[in-house]
Design a protein around this motif. Structure first.
Motif, short mmCIF file in Angstrom:
data_model
loop_
_atom_site.label_atom_id
_atom_site.label_comp_id
_atom_site.label_asym_id
_atom_site.label_seq_id
_atom_site.Cartn_x
_atom_site.Cartn_y
_atom_site.Cartn_z
N GLY A 61 0.89 -1.21 -0.14
CA GLY A 61 -0.10 0.07 0.15
C GLY A 61 0.80 1.11 -0.12
N ASP A 62 0.62 2.19 1.02
CA ASP A 62 1.37 3.35 0.91
C ASP A 62 2.92 3.22 1.20
N ALA A 63 3.24 2.39 1.81
CA ALA A 63 4.88 1.98 1.84
C ALA A 63 5.48 1.66 0.51
N PHE A 64 4.68 1.00 -0.53
CA PHE A 64 5.19 0.71 -1.68
C PHE A 64 4.93 2.07 -2.65
N VAL A 65 4.08 2.75 -2.55
CA VAL A 65 4.00 4.41 -3.11
C VAL A 65 4.96 4.96 -2.65
N ASP A 66 5.53 4.96 -1.49
CA ASP A 66 6.59 6.00 -0.88
C ASP A 66 7.82 5.51 -1.57
N ARG A 67 7.98 4.22 -1.61
CA ARG A 67 9.31 3.63 -2.13
C ARG A 67 9.39 3.91 -3.52
N LEU A 68 8.32 3.95 -4.30
CA LEU A 68 8.44 4.12 -5.70
C LEU A 68 8.73 5.67 -5.95
N ARG A 69 7.98 6.47 -5.12
CA ARG A 69 8.18 7.76 -5.30
C ARG A 69 9.67 8.27 -5.25
N ALA A 70 10.25 7.61 -4.02
CA ALA A 70 11.46 7.96 -3.88
C ALA A 70 12.61 7.28 -4.80
N ALA A 71 12.12 6.28 -5.61
CA ALA A 71 13.16 5.67 -6.71
C ALA A 71 13.28 6.51 -7.76
N LEU A 72 11.80 6.99 -8.19
CA LEU A 72 11.95 7.76 -9.02
C LEU A 72 12.67 9.15 -8.92
#
Length: 842
Positions: free
Chosen positions: A685-696
């Protein structure tokens, strides 16, 4: 002399001008005639009629009419022949003789019928009409006329004649008589059937309607007369009445009359009415006898606590007593004509299939409102006059109270009161049956003993009420793992007997699924609780011959699993089959592959049209030290089973975004890059969204350059949570594609809810698309669906040019596969993309 010459020149000039003017008018008339002829020919080509001319010897010199001419004459040569000389053209000899007489007198003729059958035997009928034509000098030049196709008209006339004959036969064979009423004169004309019906020597030519109604029984006169008047006034669409009428021997006979108004005047007043009358005397007498029997039967049925029923050979209710309405709640009209099976819960046995009948057959029946009741049914077969089975007749009684009491007693003795699962006694009983079946079928079964790892801590921290709630939640979650029913053996221990397993590997796979399910947190009274579990496995017949022995050995294996660190499973026998051992070895190697850097990403180009590279999909590879380069299908399923898929997905996403960020800065154009998303990642959920944002952000990669591929199998189990996660990811500019579309849940309702941009057609539908019509139809449907919903459509696994051409023809513009390029190492893909870009620039 000069004046004479000058006069001659002027005269010549005037003559020349006059000739020019006359010539221009002549040319204009010729052009006008040509245009008129073109219009005429165009109109004749469009006309349903056709036109013709003959010479003085009646030979055809001109035909025009397009389709009608082509259909009638086909490829047969018609020019230079008389109509009756053309091959396969038929003309009635008598009509031809009369026609030749008119031709000899050069008289006009009309509607000469000619017929012709083509090579297939299809017969066409045309009529021709013509009149003579003469020249300016009065000389006879031939005939000119028109032809018309009357094939359908003649066919309709023949059918009408046949129908009339059949009607006459039907009236006579069906014991019917026709009648016609002239409303103006009041006369009634009756057919010969009246003679048979009423015993007269002959039917009168006509009689007054008033006289006829005077012969009707006094008790039936009002009904018959009022129905007659309603039909005449248009208040009823037709006249229908049953009545008794006096016969020649002073008796009474039942007749059934039916008819309708056939003609009305401008004011709506009826002019004529026609219909039929049938002899129903025997029927009415039989109905009276049956009615008396029915009254006796109804009196008996009304005093019974059961209801009486009948079904036909198709299992449809044909009779129901009134008692059924109070027992089942349905009006009888809602049940009659319906199949008994329509009111049974799924899987319920059907008594109507037993032609021999039944006695005290107990089953469930859906009462009105959707609640099932228990019925006890008894039935006997019904036979027709020829002795053939024609249905069942019987009684049914509501035994719901009895079955409820029996079920409650059984539940208390064989079920766990807290979870509703079978208790140890019922588990032992079912295990004995399963073991007997396994022995007969020479198959294996597994007994799984499960114990919660942190149950005592939950009880101590949150109380016994929370512990009971956790046990109920665990039981509910376990029931979703496998079709067979778990049992609670006591405390926080559960037992599962799984029949039909062929190897210990399958038992291990089942244990892994159970552990994965229980590893997810539970919400108990608002608190998040992680329970975890350990499992011991014993196999029949290897580890025991009965339930007691299997349970004991499974408990021993359970303790061994707890000693190994909990959250795992253990077999009672320390040795597994060779295949299971190999899988365990590969599992251990895979755990170390991430740390040792043995994984790599290859990139398969995605093509638009026939050669334009627009992106690439990241595909993970395992550089195994001894087995070489392994493809995803060799290790990804294992990663899913052993819980490594989450770590594998994180590694793939991190490396793919790093490489994509570098390519965004160096490669020409704006290619996008696709990465597969696993279920554990999306579940964060939110953890994956945050990790994806950080990687981008870390890789300076635009969200629009990233496409996440997710399968239906990953999305659907937790659709609501995944929907919110996908929406938040979409806010980053990242697109979503449904991978392997059509091979998952096969439910299209979610497409309207999910923020997706693309459908990827699975390679299974592409493999035989150029030879298998079914696969082509599926791909066409997906492409149409994508176009309707505004979604891009891509295909994977394109291996040949015929496959590609079919896909492009069906509207699938994006594709990938070995026909263009296999998955490439980063350096190879970079070189390919540069070559592709240079080729387009050139």
């Amino acid at each position: 002399m000069f004046d004479v010459v000058q006069l001659l020149l002027i005269t010549a000039a005037v003559v020349y001008l006059v000739m020019v003017l006359v010539s221009r008018r002549h040319i204009k008339k010729i052009l006008e005639l040509e245009r008129n002829e073109a219009r005429f020919r165009g109109l004749t080509e469009l006309s349903a009629d056709w036109f013709w001319e003959t010479d003085a010897e009646h030979r055809i010199t001109w035909l025009s009419g397009g389709g009608p001419v082509a259909l009638f004459f086909g490829g047969t040569k018609a020019y230079g022949r008389r109509f009756w000389e053309i091959p396969r053209v038929e003309v009635d000899p008598g009509a031809l003789g009369a026609h030749l007489e008119r031709l000899s007198g050069r008289l006009p003729f009309f509607d000469l019928e000619i017929a012709r059958a083509d090579e297939r035997g299809a017969r066409q009928i045309h009529i021709i009409s013509g009149q003579s034509r003469v020249g300016a000098d009065g000389a006879f030049l031939g005939y000119r006329g028109v032809g018309h196709d009357v094939t359908e008209q003649r066919l309709a006339e023949r059918r009408l004649l046949e129908a009339k004959g059949r009607l006459e036969l039907a009236l006579d064979g069906g014991n019917l008589a026709e009648w016609h009423f002239d409303a103006k004169s009041g006369e009634l004309f009756a057919g010969d059937g009246w003679v048979r019906f009423l015993g007269h020597e002959q039917s009168p030519a006509s009689t007054l309607g008033v006289e006829l109604f005077g012969r009707i029984h006094v008790d039936d006169q009002e009904h018959a007369s009022s129905a007659w008047q309603r039909a005449l006034k248009g208040e009823s669409p037709e006249y229908e009445a049953e009545f008794r009428i006096a016969t020649a021997n002073r008796g009474w006979k039942w007749l059934h009359a039916r008819g309708r108004v056939m003609e009305r005047d401008a004011t709506g007043r009826a002019l004529t009415m026609s219909g039929t009358v049938a002899d129903i005397d025997q029927k009415k007498r039989a109905e009276g006898t049956l009615a008396e029997r029915e009254r006796r039967f109804q009196d008996v049925a009304a005093t019974s606590q059961e209801y009486v029923w009948e079904t036909d050979t198709a299992g449809r209710f044909s009779y129901l007593s009134e008692r059924v309405e109070s027992l089942l709640g349905y009006p009888r009209g809602d049940l009659l004509g319906r199949r008994v099976a329509d009111f049974l819960p799924p899987g319920e046995p059907l008594f109507t299939e037993r032609e021999e009948g039944c006695r005290d057959f107990v089953h469930r029946f859906m009462a009105r409102g959707g609640a099932p009741i228990w019925q006890s049914v008894s039935a006997v077969p019904m036979k027709d006059a020829a002795g053939r089975f024609c249905g069942l007749r019987g009684t049914a009684a509501d035994v719901t109270a009895r079955k409820t009491a029996e079920a409650r007693i059984e539940h208390l003795s064989l079920r766990d009161a807290l979870t509703g699962l079978p208790n140890r006694a019922l588990a032992a009983e079912r295990a004995a049956q399963a073991i007997l079946g396994a022995a007969r079928g020479r198959s294996e079964l597994a007994l799984l003993a499960l114990d919660l790892d942190r149950f005592r801590l939950v009880n101590e921290a949150l109380g016994h009420q929370a512990g009971d709630a956790l046990l109920r939640a665990v039981a509910e979650r376990l029931q979703g793992v496998i079709r067979e029913e778990w049992a609670r053996s006591g405390g926080d221990e559960f037992v599962l007997l799984a029949p039909g397993l062929r190897t210990g590997e399958e038992a291990a796979a089942l244990a892994r699924r159970v552990l994965q399910v229980l590893a997810r947190p539970f919400t108990i009274d608002g608190d998040s609780v992680t329970a975890g579990a350990s499992i011991g496995i014993a196999l029949y017949p290897r580890d025991g011959r009965d339930f007691a022995e299997l349970a004991k050995n499974a408990e021993a294996a359970l303790q061994h699993a707890k000693e190994r660190g909990r959250g795992t499973f253990s077999f009672y026998t320390p040795q597994l089959s060779a295949r299971a051992s190999e899988r365990l070895r590969v599992e251990n190697e895979l755990r170390g592959a991430l740390a040792r850097g043995e994984l790599a990403l290859h990139w398969q180009p995605v093509v638009k049209g026939r050669s334009a590279v627009i992106g690439a999909e990241a595909l993970v590879r395992w550089r195994h030290p001894t087995r070489g380069l392994l493809l995803p299908e060799d290790f990804v399923p294992l990663a899913e089973e052993c819980g490594l898929i989450g770590a594998l997905g994180e590694w793939t996403l991190e490396r793919a975004l790093s490489q994509a960020g570098a390519w965004q800065r160096t490669l020409p154009g704006k290619p996008w890059f696709a990465v597969n998303v696993t279920a554990p990642e999306l579940a964060q959920g939110d953890a994956f969204v945050d990790r994806l944002r950080a990687a981008l952000e870390a890789n300076a990669l635009e969200g629009s350059r990233l496409e996440l591929e997710v399968t239906e199998r990953v999305l659907m189990p937790h659709i609501d949570e995944n929907l919110e996660t996908m929406r938040r990811i979409g806010e980053l500019g990242v697109r979503f594609a449904i991978d392997d579309f059509g091979t998952g849940y096969s439910s299209l309702a979610y497409l309207r809810r999910l923020p997706i941009d693309k459908l990827k057609i699975d390679r299974a539908f592409v493999r035989a698309i150029d030879t298998n019509p079914a696969d082509e139809a599926i791909v066409r449907a997906i492409a149409t669906l994508g176009s309707t919903l505004g979604l891009a459509v891509a295909a994977e696994g394109v291996e040949s040019k015929p496959q590609l051409e079919r896909l492009l023809g069906l509207g699938c513009e994006q594709w990938q596969g070995h026909h263009f390029s296999p998955p490439l190492a980063p350096v190879e893909f970079e070189a390919l993309l540069k070559r592709s870009s240079q080729g387009r620039a050139a």
